[in-house]
Design a protein around this motif. Sequence first.
Motif, mmCIF file in Angstrom:
data_model
loop_
_atom_site.group_PDB
_atom_site.id
_atom_site.type_symbol
_atom_site.label_atom_id
_atom_site.label_comp_id
_atom_site.label_asym_id
_atom_site.label_seq_id
_atom_site.Cartn_x
_atom_site.Cartn_y
_atom_site.Cartn_z
ATOM 1 N N GLY A 1 0.805 -1.472 -0.192
ATOM 2 C CA GLY A 1 0.031 0.076 0.571
ATOM 3 C C GLY A 1 1.101 1.036 0.091
ATOM 4 N N ALA A 2 1.883 1.251 0.927
ATOM 5 C CA ALA A 2 3.197 2.167 0.676
ATOM 6 C C ALA A 2 3.414 2.659 -0.449
ATOM 7 N N LEU A 3 4.381 1.539 -1.107
ATOM 8 C CA LEU A 3 4.596 1.552 -2.322
ATOM 9 C C LEU A 3 3.715 2.266 -3.444
ATOM 10 N N GLY A 4 2.467 1.555 -3.726
ATOM 11 C CA GLY A 4 1.584 2.194 -3.822
ATOM 12 C C GLY A 4 0.871 3.683 -4.157
ATOM 13 N N GLY A 5 1.097 3.900 -2.971
ATOM 14 C CA GLY A 5 0.613 5.807 -2.191
ATOM 15 C C GLY A 5 1.479 6.435 -3.210
ATOM 16 N N ALA A 6 3.162 5.448 -2.712
ATOM 17 C CA ALA A 6 4.182 6.842 -3.303
ATOM 18 C C ALA A 6 4.163 6.495 -4.780
ATOM 19 N N ALA A 7 4.081 5.516 -5.324
ATOM 20 C CA ALA A 7 3.915 5.979 -7.186
ATOM 21 C C ALA A 7 3.245 6.868 -7.460
ATOM 22 N N SER A 8 1.943 6.673 -6.456
ATOM 23 C CA SER A 8 0.364 7.465 -7.155
ATOM 24 C C SER A 8 0.349 8.878 -7.107
ATOM 25 N N SER A 9 0.950 9.166 -5.894
ATOM 26 C CA SER A 9 1.594 10.522 -5.475
ATOM 27 C C SER A 9 1.563 11.274 -6.663
ATOM 28 N N ILE A 10 2.703 10.962 -7.428
ATOM 29 C CA ILE A 10 2.945 11.809 -8.173
ATOM 30 C C ILE A 10 2.514 12.001 -8.841
ATOM 31 N N VAL A 11 0.816 11.497 -9.268
ATOM 32 C CA VAL A 11 -0.256 12.523 -9.982
ATOM 33 C C VAL A 11 -1.499 12.956 -9.162
ATOM 34 N N ARG A 12 -1.352 12.471 -7.683
ATOM 35 C CA ARG A 12 -1.766 12.746 -6.779
ATOM 36 C C ARG A 12 -2.122 13.840 -6.364
ATOM 37 N N VAL A 13 -0.632 14.568 -5.752
ATOM 38 C CA VAL A 13 -0.520 15.911 -5.475
ATOM 39 C C VAL A 13 -0.632 17.284 -6.448
ATOM 40 N N PRO A 14 -0.500 16.775 -7.805
ATOM 41 C CA PRO A 14 -1.112 18.420 -8.579
ATOM 42 C C PRO A 14 -2.348 17.945 -8.445
ATOM 43 N N THR A 15 -3.438 16.483 -8.457
ATOM 44 C CA THR A 15 -4.601 17.131 -8.655
ATOM 45 C C THR A 15 -4.884 17.475 -7.277
ATOM 46 N N GLU A 16 -4.526 16.952 -6.176
ATOM 47 C CA GLU A 16 -4.680 17.728 -4.380
ATOM 48 C C GLU A 16 -3.978 19.436 -4.609
ATOM 49 N N VAL A 17 -3.742 19.539 -5.142
ATOM 50 C CA VAL A 17 -3.028 21.625 -4.907
ATOM 51 C C VAL A 17 -4.007 22.260 -5.717
ATOM 52 N N VAL A 18 -4.495 21.837 -7.359
ATOM 53 C CA VAL A 18 -4.981 22.185 -8.269
ATOM 54 C C VAL A 18 -6.574 22.034 -7.616
ATOM 55 N N LYS A 19 -6.852 21.667 -6.943
ATOM 56 C CA LYS A 19 -8.053 20.640 -6.501
ATOM 57 C C LYS A 19 -8.935 21.944 -5.110
ATOM 58 N N GLN A 20 -7.784 21.906 -4.327
ATOM 59 C CA GLN A 20 -7.453 22.773 -3.352
ATOM 60 C C GLN A 20 -7.512 24.236 -3.146
#
Length: 293
Positions: A125-144
């Motif tokens: 789960g940690a590995l999957g989360g770290a990998a997906s954060s490459i997309v998730r973080v920009p998405t979260e920044v724009v969303k917020q």
Amino acid sequence: MTDILKCKMSTSLDEQRKISASVSIQQGNPLDFLRIIYEGAIAGAAAGVVVETALYPIDTIKTRLQAVRGGGKIILKGLYSGLAGNIAGVLPASAIFVGVYEPAKQQLLKSLPENLSALAHLTAGALGGAASSIVRVPTEVVKQRMQTGQFISAPSAVRAIVAKEGFRGLYAGYGSFLLRDLPFDAIQFCIYEQLRMGYKIAAKRDLNDPENAIIGAFAGAFTGAITTPLDVIKTRLMVQGPANQYKGIYNCVGTIMKEEGPSAFLKGIGPRVLWISVGGSIFFGISSIDCRS
């Protein structure tokens, strides 16, 4: 939504062993393994879109409560600001998570003894989360930033952020994002698993869907509550923009403590707990249906 998808992918150890066993039986056909990944991703993404859309206004209120400084008031208009862009971003992020989580989980389950199965799931789960954060973080920044009224569309937000802050502006608060998500995933997963196994032993039967949903809701609510301070820090770092009021995680913590007091770290706890508990109950309930079908 990706967090809730993790809940779905991290179903009970017994259910995961059944899936693993079904894959092992047909090792000669790798398409069976790919089918499991594909079906899990599609089911999780589809259900996640529904949950995200229904509960998005609650998430927007939470973000605005956390972003406002001091005793400022929040605006209850435009509660769906950023929804389309968020869904467009979390879908590929979910696919990345599943694509990393499943192979890593299978490999770790083969390599580790059975009594360390929980460690295999948490590590995957940690590995999957770290990998997906490459997309998730920009998405979260724009969303917020859209939720707080800084932009009216995702494309304009991306262009403005890159123009004023550079490409790294899309990854504002990256460290705080991981700081929030890693303990959140570990705590929620462990609470859900321990409660589920304990209840199963006491009841001497498998849990039904409402029971899975209730336990999922409790695990989500508890974990969401205790990680709220980390979520506040993440939100402040992500929405500050080029003003750069906070120089980093430690500076953010110190500034909030000095200017607003410790109670500021619990801003938005009500909407956060509500969103995660409702979403968790839906997804843990769906997971139990999925794994039995």
